[in-house]
Write an enzyme that holds these catalytic residues in place. Structure first.
Site, mmCIF file in Angstrom:
data_model
loop_
_atom_site.group_PDB
_atom_site.id
_atom_site.type_symbol
_atom_site.label_atom_id
_atom_site.label_comp_id
_atom_site.label_asym_id
_atom_site.label_seq_id
_atom_site.Cartn_x
_atom_site.Cartn_y
_atom_site.Cartn_z
ATOM 1 N N THR A 272 14.637 39.863 12.038
ATOM 2 C CA THR A 272 13.474 39.797 13.267
ATOM 3 C C THR A 272 14.045 38.499 13.933
ATOM 4 O OG1 THR A 272 12.297 38.548 11.693
ATOM 5 C CG2 THR A 272 11.552 40.645 12.397
ATOM 6 N N PHE A 398 3.867 36.453 14.551
ATOM 7 C CA PHE A 398 4.088 36.065 12.976
ATOM 8 C C PHE A 398 2.989 36.865 12.309
ATOM 9 C CE2 PHE A 398 6.542 33.122 15.298
ATOM 10 C CZ PHE A 398 7.907 33.418 14.572
ATOM 11 N N CYS A 405 3.221 35.592 8.386
ATOM 12 C CA CYS A 405 4.779 35.260 8.136
ATOM 13 C C CYS A 405 4.969 33.834 7.445
ATOM 14 C CB CYS A 405 5.507 35.295 9.290
ATOM 15 S SG CYS A 405 7.434 35.022 8.943
HETATM 16 MN MN1 MNH Z 1 8.431 37.203 8.779
HETATM 17 C C1 MNH Z 1 5.473 38.262 7.009
HETATM 18 C C2 MNH Z 1 7.090 38.543 11.774
HETATM 19 C C3 MNH Z 1 11.056 35.319 10.520
HETATM 20 C C4 MNH Z 1 9.600 36.216 5.789
HETATM 21 N N1 MNH Z 1 6.714 38.201 9.404
HETATM 22 C C5 MNH Z 1 5.527 38.713 8.549
HETATM 23 C C6 MNH Z 1 4.720 39.196 9.138
HETATM 24 C C7 MNH Z 1 5.151 39.149 10.622
HETATM 25 C C8 MNH Z 1 6.346 38.874 10.640
HETATM 26 C C9 MNH Z 1 4.491 39.943 11.875
HETATM 27 C C10 MNH Z 1 3.244 39.813 8.908
HETATM 28 C C11 MNH Z 1 3.505 41.371 8.529
HETATM 29 C C12 MNH Z 1 2.203 42.168 8.209
HETATM 30 O O1 MNH Z 1 1.145 41.610 8.357
HETATM 31 O O2 MNH Z 1 2.442 43.197 7.725
HETATM 32 N N2 MNH Z 1 8.675 36.931 10.835
HETATM 33 C C13 MNH Z 1 8.370 37.555 11.659
HETATM 34 C C14 MNH Z 1 9.155 37.183 13.006
HETATM 35 C C15 MNH Z 1 10.081 36.464 12.589
HETATM 36 C C16 MNH Z 1 9.905 36.256 11.078
HETATM 37 C C17 MNH Z 1 8.773 37.689 14.331
HETATM 38 C C18 MNH Z 1 11.236 35.678 13.305
HETATM 39 C C19 MNH Z 1 11.022 35.496 14.629
HETATM 40 N N3 MNH Z 1 9.968 35.955 8.069
HETATM 41 C C20 MNH Z 1 10.941 35.481 9.110
HETATM 42 C C21 MNH Z 1 11.803 34.801 8.338
HETATM 43 C C22 MNH Z 1 11.483 34.815 7.037
HETATM 44 C C23 MNH Z 1 10.320 35.670 6.738
HETATM 45 C C24 MNH Z 1 12.751 33.758 8.685
HETATM 46 C C25 MNH Z 1 12.145 34.129 5.534
HETATM 47 C C26 MNH Z 1 12.953 33.142 5.517
HETATM 48 N N4 MNH Z 1 7.702 37.226 6.833
HETATM 49 C C27 MNH Z 1 8.449 36.707 5.739
HETATM 50 C C28 MNH Z 1 7.681 37.120 4.525
HETATM 51 C C29 MNH Z 1 6.657 37.879 4.992
HETATM 52 C C30 MNH Z 1 6.648 37.881 6.317
HETATM 53 C C31 MNH Z 1 8.113 36.763 3.170
HETATM 54 C C32 MNH Z 1 5.554 38.336 3.953
HETATM 55 C C33 MNH Z 1 4.489 37.401 3.795
HETATM 56 C C34 MNH Z 1 3.258 37.621 2.879
HETATM 57 O O3 MNH Z 1 2.639 38.530 3.150
HETATM 58 O O4 MNH Z 1 2.996 36.700 1.864
#
Ligand code: MNH
Length: 456
Positions: A272, A398, A405
């Site tokens: 992402t 996010f 996130c």
């Molecule tokens: Mn990320 C959850 C978007 C970067 C690790 N992330 C989510 C969700 C979104 C999201 C939206 C919630 C999804 C849901 O409700 O089902 N994340 C992004 C975006 C970027 C991003 C748009 C970058 C831009 N994410 C990252 C990065 C990491 C990461 C960098 C790790 C280093 N994300 C996660 C994890 C979750 C998450 C782990 C799940 C969190 C949880 O449910 O506890």
């Protein structure tokens, strides 16, 4: 008063819905339907009912954690094959979610970000080394190079593991396997609800098994590399998990769950962010005034020095460019919310416990609260006074609540650092004939977008 939820008038062309355009671009297809039907609508896809909600008032209510919680939407649920009960794909009731969340939270504090800064700079340096060779030469493939960069960053910061991304001609096989698994998940979710559909995707299922096996091998290799190393491990994600296991910490997670977390972070931690950087570079290349202003900011704030940790967040305008890119194309474009009590959404749509809706983020980000030209790219949408004048819960790239996130600060620091590095060093020019094409594989990514580079 109660109201029924609008749905497309034509329910018949189910095949068109499933095997036509929307199988490759379901998000853009749903945005199109939403433009006609409004902020809440339902679709029936081979007998599966989906409700999409994107009105600012609706999403504000759906963000109320006392009435709603995360729902694993079908596309995400099918990723359980990849991530099991890892953080992203865990059900709310699974104990490993809370354990891993508490165990890994220290890796996402501000002081942790500070400790990743050096590595992020190093990886950005590898990108510019690679790009310097292409200056004045053939254009660079932006999404492919952003993916190299973000995979390398999460590999090294989280696991002290290098994928040698910039020393490879082709993407690392992990990336190909992951893209295959994400696309498979998107393509087959609906189709598999019928016997015919299951038959039709059998070949694709077999390829998927091979992709999942490859990803598991990479996870093994990452863990083995740490176990074999003689020195004590650095304070990274992997060390937090392995040490808790060694020391019988009450928050420890077992071996299988550690593997699920590793693959979760390798995927969620780069795909992402790569898309976000690619969209930002696309919009910068299309808006010379914005580009010039962003370059001027980097020159003024960073000068010729290597930026210190604190200097990254000082790129306020670059950050607004990124925020605005994630407004128009939030690269994780939807999330599910389910009712945890019997309730009524915006006083109109009754929901029983367990009923769920999908928040279509790109549509929320085009709600009338964003002004009368929500399609226009304008970083000033994120001026502090403009943010203050908008209601809460209208910007959700996010996600929301407890399951939002965990990597948000990580992604923002990395992306702003990289954009600053690129803007200071190069003049960028997109191909004037290029028309934005957004590829979908659960995530969003510009496709076929290239940049011609010149040293400034
Ligand atoms: Mn990320 C959850 C978007 C970067 C690790 N992330 C989510 C969700 C979104 C999201 C939206 C919630 C999804 C849901 O409700 O089902 N994340 C992004 C975006 C970027 C991003 C748009 C970058 C831009 N994410 C990252 C990065 C990491 C990461 C960098 C790790 C280093 N994300 C996660 C994890 C979750 C998450 C782990 C799940 C969190 C949880 O449910 O506890």
């Amino acid at each position: 008063a109660e109201a029924t939820i609008p749905h497309p008038r034509w329910r018949l062309p189910v095949f068109g819905d499933v095997f036509g355009i929307s199988i490759r671009t379901p998000v853009q297809n749903s945005m199109e339907i939403g433009r006609k039907l409004g902020p809440i609508f339902e679709r029936d896809i081979l007998g599966n009912r989906f409700v999409f909600a994107s009105g600012a008032d609706m999403v504000a209510e759906l963000s109320d954690e006392s009435r709603f919680a995360k729902h694993l939407a079908p596309g995400v649920a099918s990723l359980r094959e990849v991530g099991g009960d890892g953080l992203f794909t865990a059900y709310n009731h699974e104990p490993n979610w809370g354990k891993a969340h508490n165990l890994l939270a220290p890796a996402f504090t501000k002081s942790a970000m500070r400790s990743y800064h050096r590595t992020m700079l190093d990886v950005a340096g590898e990108l510019t080394e690679h790009w310097d060779e292409r200056v004045g030469d053939s254009p660079v493939d932006v999404s492919s190079d952003m993916t190299k960069l973000t995979l390398e960053t999460i590999g090294r910061t989280g696991f002290s593991y290098s994928f040698d991304s910039f020393r490879r001609e082709r993407p690392h096989p992990f990336v190909q396997a992951m893209v295959g698994a994400l696309s498979h998940s998107q393509r087959t979710t609906f189709v598999k609800s019928t016997a015919l559909g299951r038959l039709l995707v059998r070949r694709s299922d077999r390829r998927n098994v091979a992709n999942l096996e490859h990803m598991a091998e990479v996870v093994d290799e990452v863990i083995r590399a740490r176990r074999d190393s003689a020195e004590a491990g650095p304070e990274d994600l992997l060390e937090l998990m392995l040490r808790a296991a060694r020391e019988n910490d009450p928050h420890r997670i077992d071996e299988l769950n550690i593997r699920h977390q590793v693959v979760t972070f390798l995927v969620a931690g780069h795909e992402t962010t790569s898309g976000a950087l690619s969209f930002a570079l696309y919009y910068l290349s299309r808006h010379p005034d914005v580009l010039a202003k962003a370059q001027a900011e980097v020159d003024a704030v960073w000068g010729d020095e290597e930026p210190a940790f604190e200097q990254v967040a000082k790129l306020r305008y670059v950050r607004r460019v990124l925020d605005e890119s994630l407004r128009l194309w939030p690269t994780a474009p939807a999330y599910g919310r389910e009712a945890t009590v019997d309730t009524t959404l915006v006083g109109t749509y009754p929901m029983k416990v367990g009923d769920w809706v999908l928040v279509l983020i790109p549509a929320l980000h085009r709600d009338p609260v964003w002004g009368d030209d929500p399609e226009a790219f304008d970083p000033d949408h994120f001026l502090p006074e403009r943010i203050r004048s908008r209601p809460a819960h209208v910007y959700k790239p996010f996600g929301t609540g407890e399951r939002a996130c965990i990597g948000r600060q990580f992604a923002l620091h990395e992306a702003v650092l990289v954009l600053g590095t690129i803007l200071r060093r190069y003049d960028i020019a997109g191909d004037p004939g290029y028309r934005l094409k957004v590829a979908e594989r659960l995530t969003l990514m510009p496709e076929g977008f290239t940049l011609q580079l010149r040293r400034r």
